[in-house]
Design an enzyme around this catalytic site. Structure first.
Site, mmCIF file in Angstrom:
data_model
loop_
_atom_site.group_PDB
_atom_site.id
_atom_site.type_symbol
_atom_site.label_atom_id
_atom_site.label_comp_id
_atom_site.label_asym_id
_atom_site.label_seq_id
_atom_site.Cartn_x
_atom_site.Cartn_y
_atom_site.Cartn_z
ATOM 1 C CD GLN A 166 3.759 -17.243 13.691
ATOM 2 O OE1 GLN A 166 3.326 -18.193 12.636
ATOM 3 N NE2 GLN A 166 4.673 -17.021 13.531
ATOM 4 C CB SER A 220 1.843 -10.330 10.396
ATOM 5 O OG SER A 220 2.664 -10.045 9.514
ATOM 6 C CB THR A 251 0.164 7.195 1.018
ATOM 7 O OG1 THR A 251 0.441 8.550 1.321
ATOM 8 C CG2 THR A 251 -0.696 6.796 0.201
ATOM 9 C CB CYS A 297 12.093 -11.298 15.755
ATOM 10 S SG CYS A 297 10.745 -10.782 14.617
#
Length: 351
Positions: free
Chosen positions: A170, A186, A221, A303
């Site tokens: 965050q 993220s 990958t 979540c």
């Protein structure tokens, strides 16, 4: 999403920036595998390493960058793949993201005060136990916006030769990175694509290799379009944060006038995330009413907000009315008119 919707749930995910989308379109044209030895593969590798360097520069990070699928995978690598001898126990705060709590079931959980700040004395005591420790702490709490005193926590950890892992999902891309041995980020929290993030690690030597890609520290990958989108989103900058801070201050002043309660008002908080209580109205009822009015908010972490269990964050803080709290999170596109409309609907729901 209807065009007239007001999106105030940026802590869950942020809209994809145009710069990130353009970079992803370029990435789709770099189709070769970066691990292949032929010319096309070498060109893809060069583009990947250029993006890695751009991410490091944008974050002002002078360590290593391991691309992952997001912050949750980064946290898993950091907690599960520490090199032998560098840690044999975990310490976290009681208000960490559920990803951290699941990964460290046997950790010492530091208590927090009513403002959501982790106990310094509790950490001092935990660090006295034998064995090298890993301290995992959020930079910004995803439910309340509370910013931990990472400088003090890091100083204690360093004095005891403990490793410091920061969940900056965050904060990264908005706030300066803290001093830490490892940091999880993220991309979709700062305008990048979903499905890409990174573990920032001070040195590869902190981790035990366990994959075929990313210098051997992660299998799979590398997704070139996502990597390029992440780099472009970071390079878009955070000049909008000052305006966001002003919007949040204006919102809170208006809410206080109509009987709202701010969660953890005495703590340093992110300019983009805050939690508010509407006395007498359940969080679920509020979400339904706001959604019906075209306003997207949440009742906590994306979540866990789909469940009916009480917020572990508010419970750990000793908050008396966790079932009447919603989270409002502001983004770079949020306007004064949208804040005004939110307050108007709040009044209608409050009655």
């Amino acid at each position: 999403m209807p065009l007239n919707s007001i999106y105030l749930d940026h802590a869950a995910t942020t809209p994809l920036l145009p710069e990130a989308l353009a970079a992803m379109e370029e990435g789709w044209r770099i189709w070769a595998n970066p691990s292949s030895p032929h010319a096309a593969g070498r060109a893809a590798r060069a583009a990947l390493e250029d993006a890695r360097a751009r991410v490091k520069k944008a974050l002002a990070w002078d360590g290593e960058v391991i691309f992952t699928s997001g912050a949750s995978e980064a946290l898993e690598i950091a907690t599960k793949k520490v090199s032998p001898g560098k840690h044999n126990r975990n310490i976290t705060s009681a208000v960490e993201h559920e990803a951290v709590l699941r990964l460290t079931p046997d950790a010492v959980r530091l208590a927090v005060d009513a403002n959501g700040l982790a106990s310094i004395s509790g950490l001092e005591q935990a660090l006295k136990e034998e064995g090298p420790a890993l301290l995992a702490v959020q930079q910004v709490n995803s439910e309340t916006g509370v910013m931990q005193d990472l400088a003090s926590l890091a100083a204690l950890a360093k004095s005891s030769n403990a490793l410091m892992l920061v969940d900056a999902a965050q904060g990264a891309g908005k706030l300066p990175l803290p001093e830490a041995d490892m940091i999880a980020v993220s991309a979709h929290k700062f305008g990048g694509p979903v499905g890409i993030g990174a573990l920032l690690v001070r040195s590869y030597g902190l981790l035990h290799p366990g994959g075929g890609q990313e210098r051997g520290y992660r299998a799979g990958t590398e997704p070139m379009p996502l990597v390029l989108g992440m780099a472009a989103a970071l390079e878009a900058g955070n000049a909008w944060l000052k305006r966001a801070s002003g919007l949040r201050e204006s919102l809170e002043n208006q809410l206080l006038e109509i009987g709202a309660e701010i969660v953890a008002p005495g703590s340093p908080r992110s300019p983009t995330i805050a939690a508010y209580r509407m006395p007498g109205k359940s969080s679920a009822a509020q979400l339904i009413r706001f959604d019906g009015a075209g306003i997207a908010v949440s009742a906590g972490s994306a979540c866990s907000s789909g469940s009916l269990k009480a917020s572990h964050v508010l419970t750990a803080m000793g908050y008396a009315h966790p079932g009447e709290v919603i989270r409002v999170s502001i983004g770079r596109e949020t306007t004064e008119a949208e804040i005004a409309r939110f307050v108007e609907v709040w009044k209608e729901i409050r009655g």
